[in-house]
Design a protein around this motif. Structure first.
Motif, short mmCIF file in Angstrom:
data_model
loop_
_atom_site.label_atom_id
_atom_site.label_comp_id
_atom_site.label_asym_id
_atom_site.label_seq_id
_atom_site.Cartn_x
_atom_site.Cartn_y
_atom_site.Cartn_z
N GLU A 80 6.46 28.85 18.74
CA GLU A 80 7.71 28.15 19.66
C GLU A 80 8.96 28.49 19.52
OE1 GLU A 80 7.77 24.35 16.91
OE2 GLU A 80 5.78 24.03 16.97
N GLU A 81 9.82 29.23 18.28
CA GLU A 81 10.69 29.84 18.85
C GLU A 81 10.77 31.11 19.84
OE1 GLU A 81 11.24 31.98 14.89
OE2 GLU A 81 12.32 30.37 14.34
N GLN A 82 9.44 31.47 20.12
CA GLN A 82 9.77 32.18 21.53
C GLN A 82 9.54 31.75 22.48
OE1 GLN A 82 9.55 35.85 20.94
NE2 GLN A 82 10.08 36.06 22.69
N SER A 83 9.09 30.77 22.47
CA SER A 83 8.85 30.39 23.73
C SER A 83 10.05 29.64 24.15
CB SER A 83 7.93 28.65 23.81
OG SER A 83 6.63 29.25 23.61
N VAL A 84 11.08 28.64 23.40
CA VAL A 84 11.89 28.34 23.28
C VAL A 84 13.03 29.86 24.33
CG1 VAL A 84 13.94 27.68 22.41
CG2 VAL A 84 11.74 26.67 21.88
N HIS A 85 12.93 31.09 23.39
CA HIS A 85 13.73 31.95 23.85
C HIS A 85 13.17 32.54 25.18
CE1 HIS A 85 15.76 35.58 23.08
NE2 HIS A 85 14.89 36.37 23.75
N ASN A 86 12.03 31.97 25.29
CA ASN A 86 11.88 32.86 26.81
C ASN A 86 12.02 31.75 27.86
OD1 ASN A 86 10.33 34.74 25.88
ND2 ASN A 86 8.44 34.02 26.07
N ALA A 87 12.55 30.63 27.73
CA ALA A 87 12.76 29.39 28.25
C ALA A 87 14.18 29.68 28.73
CB ALA A 87 12.43 28.25 27.84
N ASN A 88 14.85 30.04 27.54
CA ASN A 88 16.45 30.61 27.52
C ASN A 88 16.65 31.72 28.55
OD1 ASN A 88 17.50 28.33 25.95
ND2 ASN A 88 17.54 29.44 24.53
N LEU A 89 15.98 32.74 28.45
CA LEU A 89 15.64 34.31 29.08
C LEU A 89 15.70 33.48 31.01
CD1 LEU A 89 14.43 37.11 26.76
CD2 LEU A 89 16.65 35.58 28.04
N THR A 90 14.40 32.58 30.61
CA THR A 90 14.09 32.12 32.22
C THR A 90 15.78 31.76 33.34
OG1 THR A 90 11.58 31.74 31.71
CG2 THR A 90 12.13 30.62 33.63
N TYR A 91 16.31 30.49 32.18
CA TYR A 91 17.23 30.01 32.62
C TYR A 91 18.79 30.56 32.47
CZ TYR A 91 20.95 26.18 33.07
OH TYR A 91 22.17 26.02 33.31
N LYS A 92 18.60 31.79 32.76
CA LYS A 92 19.21 33.05 32.20
C LYS A 92 19.48 33.75 33.89
CE LYS A 92 21.45 33.45 28.10
NZ LYS A 92 21.93 34.24 27.22
N VAL A 93 17.99 33.51 34.25
CA VAL A 93 17.93 35.01 35.05
C VAL A 93 17.68 33.52 36.18
CG1 VAL A 93 15.87 34.95 37.02
CG2 VAL A 93 16.15 36.33 33.86
N LYS A 94 17.55 32.29 36.44
CA LYS A 94 17.87 31.50 36.77
C LYS A 94 19.05 31.42 37.44
CE LYS A 94 13.92 28.84 37.51
NZ LYS A 94 13.57 27.36 37.16
N GLU A 95 20.73 31.25 36.30
CA GLU A 95 21.43 31.59 36.84
C GLU A 95 22.97 32.54 36.96
OE1 GLU A 95 24.54 31.15 32.94
OE2 GLU A 95 24.09 28.96 33.33
N LEU A 96 21.83 33.99 36.62
CA LEU A 96 22.26 34.95 37.53
C LEU A 96 22.26 35.06 38.68
CD1 LEU A 96 22.49 37.35 33.87
CD2 LEU A 96 24.42 36.10 34.89
N SER A 97 21.09 35.00 39.24
CA SER A 97 21.28 35.07 40.61
C SER A 97 21.27 34.09 41.87
CB SER A 97 18.91 35.47 40.47
OG SER A 97 18.82 34.34 40.09
N GLN A 98 22.54 33.49 40.81
CA GLN A 98 22.46 32.30 42.42
C GLN A 98 23.11 33.16 43.76
OE1 GLN A 98 24.84 29.09 40.58
NE2 GLN A 98 22.99 28.48 39.76
N PRO A 99 23.82 32.91 44.61
CA PRO A 99 23.82 33.63 45.49
C PRO A 99 25.24 33.51 45.57
CG PRO A 99 21.93 32.71 46.85
CD PRO A 99 21.98 32.25 45.43
#
Length: 126
Positions: A80-99
């Protein structure tokens, strides 16, 4: 002999004690009444040993099962902790890859962007 003398003589004979012979050894045998026979003792001991070993097996099995359940709970918590961490990283990737962010960062570092349109790449190919 008269009948009275015969009775007295007969009673004196019965009162006299037998003479002990020195060569004869007399053993006193005590008869003991046993409450539990040897076979019953063996059965009781066998039953107690089986019961004790079965109880030990149950306690050991229960302990190992409890330890296994604790390990499973620990692993589920880590998942569960790793899933939450992965979800946070996915959100950061989307946030950082905005044009807009990429263009702002490029302008900040001195790059000039022309009239080209910036598109977000969905897949990277080699």
């Amino acid at each position: 002999m008269s009948s009275q003398h015969a009775r007295v003589f007969h009673s004196q004979e019965q009162v006299q004690h037998p003479v002990h012979q020195p060569n004869v050894v007399r053993k006193k045998v005590k008869v003991q009444k046993r409450w539990v026979t040897r076979g019953e003792k063996f059965m009781y001991i066998l039953f107690a040993a089986i019961t004790l070993s079965f109880s030990t097996y149950i306690v050991t099995y229960s302990s190992s099962l409890d330890q296994l359940n604790r390990n499973i709970d620990t692993l589920n918590t880590q998942i569960e902790e790793q899933s939450v961490h992965n979800a946070n990283l996915t959100y950061k990737v989307k946030e950082l890859s905005q044009p807009q962010r990429i263009i702002a960062n490029a302008k900040e570092h001195g790059l000039k962007v022309g009239n080209t349109q910036v598109k977000q790449a969905s897949e990277v190919t080699d």
